[in-house]
Design an enzyme around this catalytic site. Structure first.
Site, PDB file in Angstrom:
ATOM      1  N   ASP A   1       0.824  -1.217   0.000  1.00  0.00           N
ATOM      2  CA  ASP A   1       0.000   0.000   0.000  1.00  0.00           C
ATOM      3  C   ASP A   1       0.856   1.264   0.000  1.00  0.00           C
ATOM      4  O   ASP A   1       1.933   1.277   0.599  1.00  0.00           O
ATOM      5  CB  ASP A   1      -0.908  -0.029   1.247  1.00  0.00           C
ATOM      6  CG  ASP A   1      -2.070   0.938   1.113  1.00  0.00           C
ATOM      7  OD1 ASP A   1      -2.268   1.520   0.026  1.00  0.00           O
ATOM      8  OD2 ASP A   1      -2.792   1.115   2.111  1.00  0.00           O
TER       9      ASP A   1
ATOM     10  N   GLY B   1       0.154   5.365  -4.492  1.00  0.00           N
ATOM     11  CA  GLY B   1      -0.489   6.627  -4.880  1.00  0.00           C
ATOM     12  C   GLY B   1       0.058   7.793  -4.069  1.00  0.00           C
ATOM     13  O   GLY B   1       0.410   8.845  -4.614  1.00  0.00           O
ATOM     14  N   ARG B   2       0.161   7.586  -2.745  1.00  0.00           N
ATOM     15  CA  ARG B   2       0.680   8.660  -1.882  1.00  0.00           C
ATOM     16  C   ARG B   2       2.152   8.955  -2.186  1.00  0.00           C
ATOM     17  O   ARG B   2       2.591  10.087  -2.145  1.00  0.00           O
ATOM     18  CB  ARG B   2       0.500   8.278  -0.397  1.00  0.00           C
ATOM     19  CG  ARG B   2      -0.875   8.663   0.139  1.00  0.00           C
ATOM     20  CD  ARG B   2      -1.193   7.924   1.396  1.00  0.00           C
ATOM     21  NE  ARG B   2      -1.515   6.530   1.105  1.00  0.00           N
ATOM     22  CZ  ARG B   2      -1.605   5.571   2.017  1.00  0.00           C
ATOM     23  NH1 ARG B   2      -1.367   5.845   3.289  1.00  0.00           N
ATOM     24  NH2 ARG B   2      -1.930   4.357   1.668  1.00  0.00           N
TER      25      ARG B   2
ATOM     26  N   HIS C   1       3.111   3.293  -9.054  1.00  0.00           N
ATOM     27  CA  HIS C   1       2.920   1.839  -9.168  1.00  0.00           C
ATOM     28  C   HIS C   1       4.155   1.196  -9.802  1.00  0.00           C
ATOM     29  O   HIS C   1       4.574   0.112  -9.418  1.00  0.00           O
ATOM     30  CB  HIS C   1       1.681   1.526 -10.008  1.00  0.00           C
ATOM     31  CG  HIS C   1       0.388   1.866  -9.324  1.00  0.00           C
ATOM     32  ND1 HIS C   1       0.107   1.476  -8.036  1.00  0.00           N
ATOM     33  CD2 HIS C   1      -0.706   2.573  -9.736  1.00  0.00           C
ATOM     34  CE1 HIS C   1      -1.099   1.917  -7.691  1.00  0.00           C
ATOM     35  NE2 HIS C   1      -1.599   2.593  -8.701  1.00  0.00           N
TER      36      HIS C   1
ATOM     37  N   GLU D   1     -12.138  -4.641  -5.869  1.00  0.00           N
ATOM     38  CA  GLU D   1     -12.597  -3.257  -5.654  1.00  0.00           C
ATOM     39  C   GLU D   1     -11.779  -2.245  -6.452  1.00  0.00           C
ATOM     40  O   GLU D   1     -12.203  -1.109  -6.646  1.00  0.00           O
ATOM     41  CB  GLU D   1     -12.540  -2.903  -4.162  1.00  0.00           C
ATOM     42  CG  GLU D   1     -13.664  -3.509  -3.326  1.00  0.00           C
ATOM     43  CD  GLU D   1     -13.531  -5.027  -3.151  1.00  0.00           C
ATOM     44  OE1 GLU D   1     -12.404  -5.531  -2.997  1.00  0.00           O
ATOM     45  OE2 GLU D   1     -14.576  -5.722  -3.209  1.00  0.00           O
TER      46      GLU D   1
ATOM     47  N   LEU E   1      10.061 -21.109  -4.281  1.00  0.00           N
ATOM     48  CA  LEU E   1       9.093 -20.173  -3.696  1.00  0.00           C
ATOM     49  C   LEU E   1       7.731 -20.257  -4.377  1.00  0.00           C
ATOM     50  O   LEU E   1       7.626 -20.177  -5.596  1.00  0.00           O
ATOM     51  CB  LEU E   1       9.631 -18.738  -3.843  1.00  0.00           C
ATOM     52  CG  LEU E   1       8.682 -17.626  -3.386  1.00  0.00           C
ATOM     53  CD1 LEU E   1       8.552 -17.598  -1.867  1.00  0.00           C
ATOM     54  CD2 LEU E   1       9.158 -16.256  -3.895  1.00  0.00           C
TER      55      LEU E   1
ATOM     56  N   LEU F   1      -7.367  -5.077   6.624  1.00  0.00           N
ATOM     57  CA  LEU F   1      -7.101  -6.249   5.789  1.00  0.00           C
ATOM     58  C   LEU F   1      -7.617  -6.066   4.359  1.00  0.00           C
ATOM     59  O   LEU F   1      -7.180  -6.760   3.444  1.00  0.00           O
ATOM     60  CB  LEU F   1      -7.737  -7.498   6.401  1.00  0.00           C
ATOM     61  CG  LEU F   1      -7.188  -7.900   7.776  1.00  0.00           C
ATOM     62  CD1 LEU F   1      -7.898  -9.152   8.278  1.00  0.00           C
ATOM     63  CD2 LEU F   1      -5.685  -8.143   7.714  1.00  0.00           C
ATOM     64  N   SER F   2      -8.567  -5.157   4.176  1.00  0.00           N
ATOM     65  CA  SER F   2      -9.084  -4.844   2.834  1.00  0.00           C
ATOM     66  C   SER F   2      -9.427  -6.080   2.004  1.00  0.00           C
ATOM     67  O   SER F   2      -9.057  -6.177   0.829  1.00  0.00           O
ATOM     68  CB  SER F   2      -8.080  -3.964   2.076  1.00  0.00           C
ATOM     69  OG  SER F   2      -7.883  -2.760   2.759  1.00  0.00           O
TER      70      SER F   2
HETATM   71  C1  FPP Z   1      -1.812   0.207  -3.335  1.00  0.00           C
HETATM   72  O1  FPP Z   1      -1.363   1.508  -3.504  1.00  0.00           O
HETATM   73  C2  FPP Z   1      -1.333  -0.625  -4.412  1.00  0.00           C
HETATM   74  C3  FPP Z   1      -2.117  -1.145  -5.394  1.00  0.00           C
HETATM   75  C4  FPP Z   1      -3.573  -0.935  -5.480  1.00  0.00           C
HETATM   76  C5  FPP Z   1      -1.538  -1.935  -6.465  1.00  0.00           C
HETATM   77  C6  FPP Z   1      -0.270  -2.650  -6.144  1.00  0.00           C
HETATM   78  C7  FPP Z   1       0.281  -3.068  -7.407  1.00  0.00           C
HETATM   79  C8  FPP Z   1       1.581  -3.048  -7.761  1.00  0.00           C
HETATM   80  C9  FPP Z   1       2.699  -2.729  -6.846  1.00  0.00           C
HETATM   81  C10 FPP Z   1       1.960  -3.351  -9.164  1.00  0.00           C
HETATM   82  C11 FPP Z   1       1.263  -4.465  -9.860  1.00  0.00           C
HETATM   83  C12 FPP Z   1       1.690  -5.796  -9.422  1.00  0.00           C
HETATM   84  C13 FPP Z   1       2.283  -6.697 -10.197  1.00  0.00           C
HETATM   85  C14 FPP Z   1       2.480  -8.079  -9.713  1.00  0.00           C
HETATM   86  C15 FPP Z   1       2.771  -6.377 -11.536  1.00  0.00           C
HETATM   87  P1  FPP Z   1      -2.435   2.667  -3.608  1.00  0.00           P
HETATM   88  O2  FPP Z   1      -2.483   3.112  -5.020  1.00  0.00           O
HETATM   89  O3  FPP Z   1      -3.727   2.236  -3.014  1.00  0.00           O
HETATM   90  O4  FPP Z   1      -1.748   3.753  -2.714  1.00  0.00           O
HETATM   91  P2  FPP Z   1      -2.468   4.984  -1.992  1.00  0.00           P
HETATM   92  O5  FPP Z   1      -3.330   4.384  -0.924  1.00  0.00           O
HETATM   93  O6  FPP Z   1      -1.320   5.763  -1.459  1.00  0.00           O
HETATM   94  O7  FPP Z   1      -3.226   5.709  -3.061  1.00  0.00           O
END
Ligand code: FPP
Length: 234
Positions: A12, A15-16, A29, A59, A123, A187-188
């Site tokens: 997580d 975005g931030r 990302h 979601e 793994l 846990l979302s």
């Molecule tokens: C949460 O950050 C992260 C996600 C919703 C996506 C996580 C995905 C990746 C790291 C890349 C894709 C994965 C693979 C295997 C290629 P957020 O955007 O919710 O962060 P925020 O809460 O700060 O906005």
């Protein structure tokens, strides 16, 4: 010291992180994938049995078209660029989630990766894509009901073991440690059944800044936690 077989990670804060660095969310990302690559490599080299990561939830379709497209592109790029190394490292890839709900390009790429590494014994890398834990549990319940209805299974045969055999994580041990970055303590809808007795760590760091050193610290913290599984100390 606790034995660690299965780690789950909610990555997580991309975005931030992007906002903080005044760049587009998509680039956050992308940096997140770089952090992920290091964690996968380390987990594989350390001989951790299973690593489950939350890449895209059911979601997440609510996000903007632009962000969804960038995540979908990242998924394809990730599998194309990493598959040779992962296969070489004997990593066994499994997708958790409803693969049929993914766009065709993503579906094809992930199915190929799953198929190519299906006999690998290193793994167990579980990537949750279009995943939701409630849907997973309901899906298992429906399958068992169907079998009972057809007379292939008696009601008494519905046990934790048979139930677990109908989850995406069939054959894997329960999660020992959950790490969620960015300071959020939720846990979302991730692996709700499998996390029943997991230890949890919620570091404040945003996912793109998460390092192998931090991971090592968290693995050590887990090793020293007292786990009782409902029993008593000592
Ligand atoms: C949460 O950050 C992260 C996600 C919703 C996506 C996580 C995905 C990746 C790291 C890349 C894709 C994965 C693979 C295997 C290629 P957020 O955007 O919710 O962060 P925020 O809460 O700060 O906005």
């Amino acid at each position: 010291m606790n034995e660690l077989k299965h780690v789950a990670i909610i990555m997580d804060g991309n975005g931030r992180w992007a906002k903080k660095n005044r760049i587009k969310t998509a680039l956050g990302h992308r940096r997140g994938v770089e952090a992920l690559r290091d964690i996968i490599r380390y987990s594989s080299d350390e001989g951790i049995f299973a690593l489950s990561i939350y890449a895209f939830s059911t979601e997440n379709w609510k996000r903007s078209k632009e962000e969804i497209e960038s995540l979908m592109q990242l998924i394809v790029d990730f599998f194309r660029s990493e598959i040779d190394e992962l296969d070489e490292k004997n990593v066994n890839i499994r997708i958790l989630g409803d693969i049929n709900g993914l766009p065709e390009k993503q579906r094809t790429v992930v199915l190929k990766a799953q198929e190519r590494t299906s006999n690998n014994t290193g793994l167990r890398l579980n990537i949750a894509l279009n995943y939701g834990a409630r849907a997973e549990i309901v899906h298992a319940a429906k399958q068992l009901a169907q079998k009972a209805f057809q007379g292939d299974l008696s009601v008494e045969e519905i046990t934790e073991e048979t139930f677990e055999n109908h989850l995406y994580t069939v054959g894997l041990p329960p999660v020992d440690l959950l790490i969620r970055t960015s300071g959020e303590q939720r846990l979302s809808n991730f692996l709700l059944y499998q996390l029943a007795y997991a230890e949890m760590i919620f570091p404040e760091v945003l996912w793109p800044d998460y390092t192998v050193e931090m991971y090592q610290t968290h693995l050590k913290e887990f090793a020293n936690r007292e786990r009782r599984f409902g029993g008593r100390k000592g």
